[in-house]
Scaffold this active site. Structure first.
Site, PDB file in Angstrom:
ATOM      1  N   THR A   1     -81.122 -36.302   2.862  1.00  0.00           N
ATOM      2  CA  THR A   1     -82.121 -36.049   1.825  1.00  0.00           C
ATOM      3  C   THR A   1     -82.488 -37.386   1.183  1.00  0.00           C
ATOM      4  OG1 THR A   1     -80.314 -35.515   0.311  1.00  0.00           O
ATOM      5  CG2 THR A   1     -81.460 -33.666   1.341  1.00  0.00           C
TER       6      THR A   1
ATOM      7  N   LEU B   1     -76.689 -43.549  -2.352  1.00  0.00           N
ATOM      8  CA  LEU B   1     -75.537 -44.041  -1.606  1.00  0.00           C
ATOM      9  C   LEU B   1     -75.700 -45.511  -1.243  1.00  0.00           C
ATOM     10  CD1 LEU B   1     -74.980 -40.872   0.561  1.00  0.00           C
ATOM     11  CD2 LEU B   1     -73.378 -41.791  -1.114  1.00  0.00           C
TER      12      LEU B   1
ATOM     13  N   VAL C   1     -83.389 -38.707  -1.960  1.00  0.00           N
ATOM     14  CA  VAL C   1     -82.811 -39.264  -3.185  1.00  0.00           C
ATOM     15  C   VAL C   1     -81.358 -39.673  -2.954  1.00  0.00           C
ATOM     16  CG1 VAL C   1     -82.237 -38.816  -5.588  1.00  0.00           C
ATOM     17  CG2 VAL C   1     -84.389 -37.967  -4.656  1.00  0.00           C
ATOM     18  N   CYS C   2     -80.613 -38.820  -2.277  1.00  0.00           N
ATOM     19  CA  CYS C   2     -79.205 -39.124  -1.990  1.00  0.00           C
ATOM     20  C   CYS C   2     -79.070 -40.393  -1.161  1.00  0.00           C
ATOM     21  CB  CYS C   2     -78.559 -37.964  -1.238  1.00  0.00           C
ATOM     22  SG  CYS C   2     -78.596 -36.394  -2.111  1.00  0.00           S
ATOM     23  N   THR C   3     -79.974 -40.576  -0.219  1.00  0.00           N
ATOM     24  CA  THR C   3     -79.925 -41.769   0.627  1.00  0.00           C
ATOM     25  C   THR C   3     -80.048 -43.028  -0.210  1.00  0.00           C
ATOM     26  OG1 THR C   3     -80.865 -40.534   2.488  1.00  0.00           O
ATOM     27  CG2 THR C   3     -81.043 -42.931   2.574  1.00  0.00           C
TER      28      THR C   3
END
Length: 212
Positions: free
Chosen positions: A42, A49, A44-46
């Site tokens: 996804t 992290l 935003v998560c990328t």
């Protein structure tokens, strides 16, 4: 289960991209930041992290171990790591917990059904070396976290643990801090011989000398 500040963070044993982890043992004598992601692959998560990996020097400076979590299996985590390194320019150098059965997510109350019953919200737990929960933040899936703020909060926690002080609104390291109202003026003068400014009897500001 509702987790509150000051409680011992729940322990668990779970598979991760760095192998099987028993959480309390993994923390060791460090601080920890446990943060959840709604789902692998996804956008935003990328970005989040990649940012946590980029901030490695900042975590190390504060003796903080970051650890992520997503409800996908560990094989998917490893595939996602390739995308993160390619798009964000920083390869993951911290564990990602695999939680396909939702066991850890339920343990930490990371699934909020009124938001989305199938994925975790963006939970953040800052945990100290005694395994106590010191900070809890919850973001909706649509809003990426501000890790600069998380670092600032950790700076405040670590500083105020060692002195009878608190940090005021929008505080940043190096700025004036608040002397605890629990200290008498006499004790405040003893602890802060450099002097302090009294705005009100309950509001006393001091510039800290560098700790030796």
């Amino acid at each position: 289960m509702t987790i509150q500040l000051g409680q011992i963070a729940p322990d668990f044993e779970q598979d991760s991209t760095h192998g099987q982890i028993r959480f309390h043992d993994w923390i060791g004598s460090s601080w920890a930041v446990l943060f959840s992601h709604p789902k692998n692959f996804t956008p935003v998560c990328t970005t989040e992290l990649g940012e946590v990996a980029r901030l490695r020097p900042e975590w190390d400076k504060r003796d903080v171990k970051p650890i992520g979590l997503s409800v996908d299996p560990v094989e998917a985590h490893h595939k996602w790591e390739e995308d993160i390194a390619e798009t964000q320019g920083h390869a993951l150098d911290f564990p990602m917990i695999a939680d396909p059965d939702g066991r850890v997510s339920k343990l930490y109350d990371m699934i909020h059904p009124e938001s989305d019953p199938t994925v975790t919200v963006r939970s953040v737990f800052v945990i100290d070396p005694s395994r106590k929960v010191r900070l809890i933040l919850t973001y909706p899936p649509s809003t990426g976290r501000n890790f600069a703020e998380i670092l600032r909060a950790i700076d405040s926690l670590q500083l105020t643990d060692s002195r009878s002080i608190a940090t005021p609104v929008n505080w940043k390291p190096g700025q004036s801090v608040v002397i605890s109202p629990k200290l008498s003026d006499e004790e405040a003068s003893r602890q802060f011989p450099q002097g302090y400014k009294t705005l009100k009897p309950y509001l006393r500001m001091v510039d800290l000398q560098p700790l030796k």
